[in-house]
Design an enzyme around this catalytic site. Structure first.
Site, short mmCIF file in Angstrom:
data_model
loop_
_atom_site.label_atom_id
_atom_site.label_comp_id
_atom_site.label_asym_id
_atom_site.label_seq_id
_atom_site.Cartn_x
_atom_site.Cartn_y
_atom_site.Cartn_z
N LYS A 1 38.59 33.88 37.28
CA LYS A 1 39.12 34.97 38.03
C LYS A 1 39.67 34.59 39.39
O LYS A 1 40.62 34.75 39.91
CB LYS A 1 38.07 35.95 38.26
CG LYS A 1 38.63 37.38 39.10
CD LYS A 1 39.44 38.10 38.34
CE LYS A 1 40.26 39.11 39.28
NZ LYS A 1 39.55 40.32 39.59
N THR B 1 34.81 41.05 41.43
CA THR B 1 35.21 39.82 41.62
C THR B 1 34.54 38.95 42.92
O THR B 1 34.31 39.50 43.94
CB THR B 1 36.75 39.72 42.41
OG1 THR B 1 37.53 40.34 41.34
CG2 THR B 1 37.34 38.52 42.68
N LYS C 1 40.31 39.59 50.92
CA LYS C 1 39.14 39.24 50.58
C LYS C 1 39.05 38.39 49.19
O LYS C 1 38.51 37.07 49.08
CB LYS C 1 38.37 40.58 49.79
CG LYS C 1 37.25 40.31 48.89
CD LYS C 1 36.22 41.49 48.47
CE LYS C 1 37.32 42.39 47.39
NZ LYS C 1 36.79 41.56 45.82
#
Lengths: 295, 295
Positions: A173, A97, A241
């Site tokens: 994503k 990611t 994150k």
């Protein structure tokens, strides 16, 4: 191009079972990770291992990266020189990611070396990685997609070709994580309020889980919010994150994202009070602490 | 107590079909609303009507209120004196979405007059009202619940007895609306960002609708977000109101609700730019306007 060897770098909680699924499907996999236990596990499953990312990539046609973030991908590809070790005209598949801008940068530098780049972040967690049922959001040119699609189908159940340009997968994503991160945090916001009001949380979960108020995350994380020390399925720091990536993307694109920003504050606070490694459902403890609710 | 007559006040988009469902189930229903067309519709379905709330309540054993808010309930019960017209020891069933404190106040004043009070907000919208499949969050003492339960089962498919004290139903509904309101707004936040990034929203909806990013609202409102002028199923101003109740409740309880607060700002802005009567999916237009996305 016939794929004879897949170099697989990043054998963590998701990467290891993904590499093992490729082995099970009959592919020759050469794995690398700094964690020696993971290498031993891959060997037990019939996979080959290497002493470095460069050695894993040497002579391979496909290099799959299931590392933590874009910085690690850059390290493997350029600092550790795995890219130079690939056969000419190989394919790099980045499944971590990452922010769109970072993916675009890596894709361009990989293309300059004469290789193809597939932007293919995944969703579905450790369970999806183990069972080969990940959702994959793939951006690359169609001929490249056709080449790697059989490999991706081994890893994922829902494989979507979302665009021709690397970075588009990362953007899908990013949208996915925006929704996931907010859905967990708002469930915690709601349940902590209910807790303060003295409601029966188990009954509330039953009601909400079957009403218009439901979300996948409410149903999945809700039961763990009722538990003060649940097993860690996915940590608070993952959303520290991932929502950072969401907000960095909003910053790069000049898009205000007020709800995602509010949710991110709650994960930051959860990590700040020492819950970074706890299950992400435990962001509810931050609400309890903040609003004076007994845990 | 045998229920022979139900007074039903508030024959709006939800109240009318609910009253009609009670008629169909064989109950004697006497309806009242200021809207004469709604009265005519109820009569067509075999229900009785009244010239005032007080007249509807006269001699009834149950008074059901499906009005807009707590202020209207107070008007009906006290200013219009419907409460005084009920048989002694009757039951008032309040099904509007109200703040907990307002329900507690009404319940106390109804009890002081010798009547029972049922706090029974509903979820499921016009579709649920028509099909008798509402979710009902009912708070009252158990004997009273047992008395009204057969009536509530006519209106709802998922009838939950959430507590003994009026106000607890309102609190569950408040939690429900917190989640619903945020889920719609965050879907708009995510889809407007995707729009700005040039992603295919229909494909995105397919991906997100089947991933961990899904919510009931994403699946229900998402398709209408892809439409610039969808049919109005539920208006923006409903969430202006319902998230006001959420935040007022947070204020009363001294609970910070940062995500709900951020979402409320988006509905307020949507209403402010003239979309208050539009379908609530159109909160996405506020994000488009704010972030410079072509609609």
């Amino acid at each position: 191009m016939t794929v004879t060897t897949i170099a697989f770098v990043g054998l963590g909680a998701m990467g290891l079972p993904m590499a093992q699924n490729l082995v099970k499907a009959g592919h020759e996999v050469r794995g690398f990770d700094l964690n020696r236990e993971a290498l031993a596990e891959l060997e037990k499953s019939g996979g080959a291992t290497a002493a470095s990312a460069k050695q894993a990539a040497t002579g391979a046609q496909v290099l799959m990266l299931m590392v933590v973030n874009a910085a690690q991908a850059e390290q493997v590809l350029f600092t550790d020189a795995a890219l130079d070790a690939l056969n000419p005209g190989s394919v790099v598949v980045l499944m971590a990611t990452c922010a769109q801008a970072a993916v675009q940068n890596l894709a361009q530098r990989v293309a300059e070396k004469g290789h193809r780049f597939v932007d293919a972040p995944v969703s579905g967690g450790v369970v999806g990685a183990q069972s080969g049922t990940l959702t994959m959001m793939v951006a690359c040119e169609t001929p490249t997609y056709q080449m790697v699609s059989p490999l991706l189908q081994v890893l994922g159940e829902r494989v979507f070709h979302v665009g021709q340009t690397p970075g588009q997968g990362a953007m899908v994503k990013t949208i996915n994580q925006l929704l996931c991160g907010v859905h967990i945090a708002v469930a915690a916001e709601a349940f902590a309020l209910a807790d303060k009001a003295g409601l029966d949380l188990a009954l509330l979960l039953e009601i909400m889980g079957g009403s218009a108020a439901s979300s996948w995350m409410l149903q999945n994380r809700g039961p763990r919010m009722l538990d003060d020390d649940p097993e860690v399925k996915s940590a608070v720091d993952i959303f520290v994150k991932d929502l950072s990536i969401v907000l960095q993307t909003g910053h790069d694109m000049r898009a205000g994202l007020p709800i995602a920003a509010a949710a991110h504050q709650m994960y930051l606070a959860a990590s700040g009070r020492g819950d970074g490694k706890a299950d992400d459902s435990q962001v509810i403890q931050t609400y309890r602490a903040m609003n004076g609710v007994k845990g």
